[in-house]
Design a protein around this motif. Structure first.
Motif, PDB file in Angstrom:
ATOM      1  N   MET A 156       0.836  -1.201   0.000  1.00  0.00           N
ATOM      2  CA  MET A 156       0.000   0.000   0.000  1.00  0.00           C
ATOM      3  C   MET A 156       0.875   1.256   0.000  1.00  0.00           C
ATOM      4  O   MET A 156       0.581   2.230  -0.708  1.00  0.00           O
ATOM      5  N   ALA A 157       1.950   1.241   0.789  1.00  0.00           N
ATOM      6  CA  ALA A 157       2.835   2.404   0.874  1.00  0.00           C
ATOM      7  C   ALA A 157       3.446   2.713  -0.482  1.00  0.00           C
ATOM      8  O   ALA A 157       3.550   3.883  -0.889  1.00  0.00           O
ATOM      9  N   THR A 158       3.846   1.665  -1.217  1.00  0.00           N
ATOM     10  CA  THR A 158       4.412   1.870  -2.549  1.00  0.00           C
ATOM     11  C   THR A 158       3.389   2.506  -3.479  1.00  0.00           C
ATOM     12  O   THR A 158       3.702   3.437  -4.237  1.00  0.00           O
ATOM     13  N   VAL A 190       0.782   4.312  -2.564  1.00  0.00           N
ATOM     14  CA  VAL A 190       0.494   5.662  -2.071  1.00  0.00           C
ATOM     15  C   VAL A 190       1.551   6.657  -2.531  1.00  0.00           C
ATOM     16  O   VAL A 190       1.243   7.787  -2.908  1.00  0.00           O
ATOM     17  N   THR A 191       2.829   6.238  -2.518  1.00  0.00           N
ATOM     18  CA  THR A 191       3.887   7.158  -2.940  1.00  0.00           C
ATOM     19  C   THR A 191       3.735   7.548  -4.408  1.00  0.00           C
ATOM     20  O   THR A 191       4.155   8.632  -4.816  1.00  0.00           O
ATOM     21  N   LEU A 192       3.100   6.684  -5.193  1.00  0.00           N
ATOM     22  CA  LEU A 192       2.911   6.960  -6.627  1.00  0.00           C
ATOM     23  C   LEU A 192       1.589   7.652  -6.932  1.00  0.00           C
ATOM     24  O   LEU A 192       1.517   8.525  -7.805  1.00  0.00           O
ATOM     25  N   GLU A 193       0.549   7.272  -6.194  1.00  0.00           N
ATOM     26  CA  GLU A 193      -0.802   7.732  -6.550  1.00  0.00           C
ATOM     27  C   GLU A 193      -1.465   8.597  -5.484  1.00  0.00           C
ATOM     28  O   GLU A 193      -2.553   9.136  -5.723  1.00  0.00           O
ATOM     29  N   GLY A 194      -0.852   8.718  -4.323  1.00  0.00           N
ATOM     30  CA  GLY A 194      -1.461   9.499  -3.263  1.00  0.00           C
ATOM     31  C   GLY A 194      -2.289   8.631  -2.326  1.00  0.00           C
ATOM     32  O   GLY A 194      -2.575   7.460  -2.616  1.00  0.00           O
ATOM     33  N   TRP A 195      -2.703   9.226  -1.205  1.00  0.00           N
ATOM     34  CA  TRP A 195      -3.483   8.504  -0.196  1.00  0.00           C
ATOM     35  C   TRP A 195      -4.952   8.525  -0.586  1.00  0.00           C
ATOM     36  O   TRP A 195      -5.565   9.581  -0.693  1.00  0.00           O
ATOM     37  N   GLN A 196      -5.491   7.343  -0.806  1.00  0.00           N
ATOM     38  CA  GLN A 196      -6.890   7.247  -1.238  1.00  0.00           C
ATOM     39  C   GLN A 196      -7.620   6.193  -0.414  1.00  0.00           C
ATOM     40  O   GLN A 196      -7.194   5.042  -0.354  1.00  0.00           O
ATOM     41  N   GLY A 197      -8.712   6.601   0.218  1.00  0.00           N
ATOM     42  CA  GLY A 197      -9.556   5.657   0.956  1.00  0.00           C
ATOM     43  C   GLY A 197      -8.987   5.276   2.309  1.00  0.00           C
ATOM     44  O   GLY A 197      -8.036   5.880   2.816  1.00  0.00           O
ATOM     45  N   GLU A 198      -9.599   4.231   2.890  1.00  0.00           N
ATOM     46  CA  GLU A 198      -9.174   3.722   4.193  1.00  0.00           C
ATOM     47  C   GLU A 198      -8.116   2.633   3.988  1.00  0.00           C
ATOM     48  O   GLU A 198      -8.387   1.591   3.396  1.00  0.00           O
ATOM     49  N   LEU A 199      -6.935   2.891   4.464  1.00  0.00           N
ATOM     50  CA  LEU A 199      -5.832   1.946   4.333  1.00  0.00           C
ATOM     51  C   LEU A 199      -5.430   1.491   5.737  1.00  0.00           C
ATOM     52  O   LEU A 199      -4.438   1.935   6.298  1.00  0.00           O
ATOM     53  N   ASP A 255      -4.269  -1.316   7.235  1.00  0.00           N
ATOM     54  CA  ASP A 255      -2.988  -1.964   7.540  1.00  0.00           C
ATOM     55  C   ASP A 255      -1.838  -0.961   7.495  1.00  0.00           C
ATOM     56  O   ASP A 255      -0.940  -0.978   8.347  1.00  0.00           O
ATOM     57  N   LEU A 256      -1.854  -0.076   6.502  1.00  0.00           N
ATOM     58  CA  LEU A 256      -0.805   0.937   6.396  1.00  0.00           C
ATOM     59  C   LEU A 256      -0.910   1.929   7.549  1.00  0.00           C
ATOM     60  O   LEU A 256       0.107   2.329   8.134  1.00  0.00           O
ATOM     61  N   GLN A 257      -2.122   2.325   7.900  1.00  0.00           N
ATOM     62  CA  GLN A 257      -2.318   3.242   9.012  1.00  0.00           C
ATOM     63  C   GLN A 257      -1.761   2.635  10.309  1.00  0.00           C
ATOM     64  O   GLN A 257      -1.104   3.310  11.099  1.00  0.00           O
ATOM     65  N   ALA A 258      -2.022   1.343  10.513  1.00  0.00           N
ATOM     66  CA  ALA A 258      -1.533   0.671  11.723  1.00  0.00           C
ATOM     67  C   ALA A 258      -0.004   0.639  11.747  1.00  0.00           C
ATOM     68  O   ALA A 258       0.620   0.834  12.801  1.00  0.00           O
ATOM     69  N   LEU A 259       0.626   0.406  10.577  1.00  0.00           N
ATOM     70  CA  LEU A 259       2.086   0.381  10.505  1.00  0.00           C
ATOM     71  C   LEU A 259       2.682   1.764  10.775  1.00  0.00           C
ATOM     72  O   LEU A 259       3.711   1.889  11.445  1.00  0.00           O
ATOM     73  N   LEU A 260       2.016   2.800  10.271  1.00  0.00           N
ATOM     74  CA  LEU A 260       2.481   4.166  10.532  1.00  0.00           C
ATOM     75  C   LEU A 260       2.399   4.493  12.020  1.00  0.00           C
ATOM     76  O   LEU A 260       3.326   5.067  12.597  1.00  0.00           O
ATOM     77  N   GLU A 261       1.293   4.140  12.642  1.00  0.00           N
ATOM     78  CA  GLU A 261       1.123   4.430  14.066  1.00  0.00           C
ATOM     79  C   GLU A 261       2.140   3.670  14.913  1.00  0.00           C
ATOM     80  O   GLU A 261       2.661   4.199  15.896  1.00  0.00           O
ATOM     81  N   ILE A 287       7.442   8.847   3.325  1.00  0.00           N
ATOM     82  CA  ILE A 287       6.821   9.473   2.152  1.00  0.00           C
ATOM     83  C   ILE A 287       5.326   9.176   2.136  1.00  0.00           C
ATOM     84  O   ILE A 287       4.500  10.064   1.855  1.00  0.00           O
ATOM     85  N   ALA A 288       4.955   7.932   2.455  1.00  0.00           N
ATOM     86  CA  ALA A 288       3.531   7.562   2.500  1.00  0.00           C
ATOM     87  C   ALA A 288       2.803   8.386   3.551  1.00  0.00           C
ATOM     88  O   ALA A 288       1.668   8.842   3.333  1.00  0.00           O
ATOM     89  N   GLN A 289       3.451   8.594   4.699  1.00  0.00           N
ATOM     90  CA  GLN A 289       2.831   9.421   5.735  1.00  0.00           C
ATOM     91  C   GLN A 289       2.682  10.866   5.255  1.00  0.00           C
ATOM     92  O   GLN A 289       1.688  11.538   5.560  1.00  0.00           O
TER      93      GLN A 289
END
Length: 544
Positions: free
Chosen positions: A205-207, A209-218, A220-226, A273-275
């Motif tokens: 998802m992070a890969t 997001v870095t290309l297309e931007g943050w879209q929708g509810e992610l 697993d990625l949100q949990a990894l960021l936190e 970058i994803a964050q």
């Protein structure tokens, strides 16, 4: 009786005369005068040994000595030899030895540091402010310098038992000034399990997001960021330091990496970058900018190391610069923020370590590994004794000589503008190499292209920020990049061609791109893709 003593006296006189005549006829060989290269080698060994000796002293006293003379009182830490600088011609004894090395003590406790230096081949005392570099000539200006500090906190640095030898005077400042500490600790605090399906999904998802931007509810990625908020905080803290640079570590005369895991560094940069993209989606532009800029600093901090470290640096910086360029297209910043961003971007370009440094460290690493090689095992047979004493020394000298010649020439080209640098004929050099040296030499053009690509994205981001500032001031984009002269002075050029970037005003937008590694203008119709080949056709497009 008298006759007996007369005979003994005659024999004694005869022996004495024979010894004298023999000495006159065959005087003992004089110690040959050392060449400059041999003196430099002796200095390197002495300074390394002195560095270790100072380490022993610090371990005993928790401070560095006030002078080198203290190394022999009351415990003889200097039992190995008198430290004598062959380039010190002052003949003014200071401490032990006739011509000692220069020594400066700084600070106490955690900020304890010291400087050792030789006058160098020019025999002048430059007070360790000018650094000798054989690339500028065997007898060129500068001192041969070693800076050391108190041992770092093992738990913090992750590399116990090593002494940090700083590559220049700036890095010898108090350890608290160097953001590398927080960067290393961030890697130790990074929580990511490659074998966890959720973490793997999050990185995919992070890969995206870095290309297309943050879209929708992610989720697993949100949990990894936190989970890694502490690591992000440490990176932001380190980026606030006056500088953040990797230290070159020496242990038993080997160059070693101070970072525990470079793959983690790439992964953590991608998450930053994803964050940043998430902050963009949440309407928090200042936080997004800070993520991208600090990700650049995070990557840049290892660019002065070995070649592998420089490649990791390029990856991290290029990704963050790309994200920053996309941010400038999609986000409206006020002039004050744009002016501040331009200052930061210019400073980042100026402080980015050159590729030539990584090439030089690659060469030094090879030389040290060959000099310290012990691949033949114990010389317990006649064959091994012959190999160790005759064949291998000859091979070592040849390998080091070949490697030195190659990198000296390669570094000259690496310092040239890309159109000249890319003409370096590596194949003709490899034909002259022995097999071991040939294997040790990496491809020259690939890191050159990657480094120049990173530079293109860095300069492109600065031009894009300048274009946005121009629009805020004039309510329109300029007709040509030359109109940015009041904002950018001088206007940066495309590093691939040493000419202006391709720019075209299109209605209320613009098109901006670089000619790319092939140096041809494809009019933004063909996009450069490194997976098609390092020097494949295509333009590096910042905005279509």
């Amino acid at each position: 009786m008298k006759k007996y003593w007369l005979i003994l006296a005659t024999i004694a006189i005869g022996v004495f005369l024979a010894v004298v005549i023999s000495y006159i006829s065959n005087p003992p060989p004089r110690k040959p005068k050392l060449t400059i290269e041999e003196k430099i080698a002796a200095v390197e060994v002495d300074l390394k040994t002195l560095k270790l000796t100072l380490g022993d002293y610090f371990s005993t006293h928790n401070t560095f000595p006030d002078s080198l003379a203290s190394l022999s009182e009351p415990i003889d830490f200097l039992g190995w030899k008198d430290p004598t600088d062959p380039f010190n011609l002052d003949r003014r004894p200071v401490g032990r030895g006739e011509n000692p090395y220069k020594y400066i003590k700084r600070g106490e406790g955690e900020k304890a540091a010291a400087t050792l230096y030789s006058y160098g081949p020019d025999t002048d005392d430059d007070a360790a402010s000018v650094f000798y570099n054989p690339q500028y000539g065997t007898i060129s200006d500068g001192d041969i310098v070693r800076h050391i500090s108190a041992p770092a906190d093992d738990a913090l640095m992750g590399v116990p038992g090593r002494w940090y030898v700083y590559e220049n005077q700036q890095l010898a400042r108090a350890a608290d000034d160097n953001g590398i500490k927080e960067f290393m600790l961030a890697l130790k605090k990074f929580r990511y399990d490659l074998n966890d399906p959720k973490d793997s999904a999050a990185m995919e998802m992070a890969t995206t997001v870095t290309l297309e931007g943050w879209q929708g509810e992610l989720d697993d990625l949100q949990a990894l960021l936190e989970r890694n908020e502490q690591a992000f905080t440490l990176i932001h803290q380190g980026a606030k330091r006056p500088f953040a640079k990797l230290v070159v570590v020496e242990k038993e005369l080997h160059f070693e990496s101070a970072f525990p895991n470079f793959l983690l560094m790439q992964t953590l940069t991608r998450l930053m970058i994803a964050q940043g993209k998430k902050f963009e989606a949440e309407g928090k532009p200042e936080k997004a900018i800070r993520n991208y800029i600090d990700a650049i600093k995070f990557g840049q901090s290892v660019g002065n190391g070995m070649l592998i470290e420089k490649l990791i640096s390029m990856y991290c910086e290029t990704g963050a610069y790309k994200a920053l360029g996309g941010f400038l297209i999609n986000t409206q910043l006020d002039p004050t923020h744009l002016e501040g961003l331009l200052e930061e971007l210019e400073e980042l370009e100026q402080t980015s370590p050159p590729l030539a440094t990584a090439f030089w460290h690659k060469h030094l690493g090879f030389v040290h590994s060959i000099e310290q090689s012990d691949t033949l095992g114990k010389p317990n047979t006649l064959g091994k004794i012959l190999l160790r004493s005759i064949v291998f020394p000859f091979m070592k000298n040849k390998m080091i000589k070949n490697n030195t010649k190659f990198w000296t020439e390669a570094i000259k080209y690496a310092k040239k503008p890309y159109p000249e640098a890319i003409t370096f004929d590596m194949d003709s050099w490899l034909k002259k190499m022995d097999p071991v040296t040939k294997i040790s030499i990496p491809n020259f053009s690939r890191p050159l292209v990657r480094d120049t690509t990173k530079k293109a994205y860095a300069v492109g981001a600065r031009i894009m920020a300048a274009l946005e500032l121009f629009k805020r001031r004039n309510n329109t984009y300029p007709d040509g990049v030359d109109e940015l002269a009041d904002i950018l002075n001088p206007i940066p050029l495309d590093p691939f061609t040493e000419k202006n970037f391709r720019y075209e005003k299109v209605g209320d937008a613009y098109r901006l791109y670089s000619a790319g590694p092939d140096m041809r203008d494809d009019f933004a119709a063909l996009k450069y893709n490194p997976t098609n080949g390092t020097q494949s056709p295509g333009d590096i497009i910042f905005r279509e």
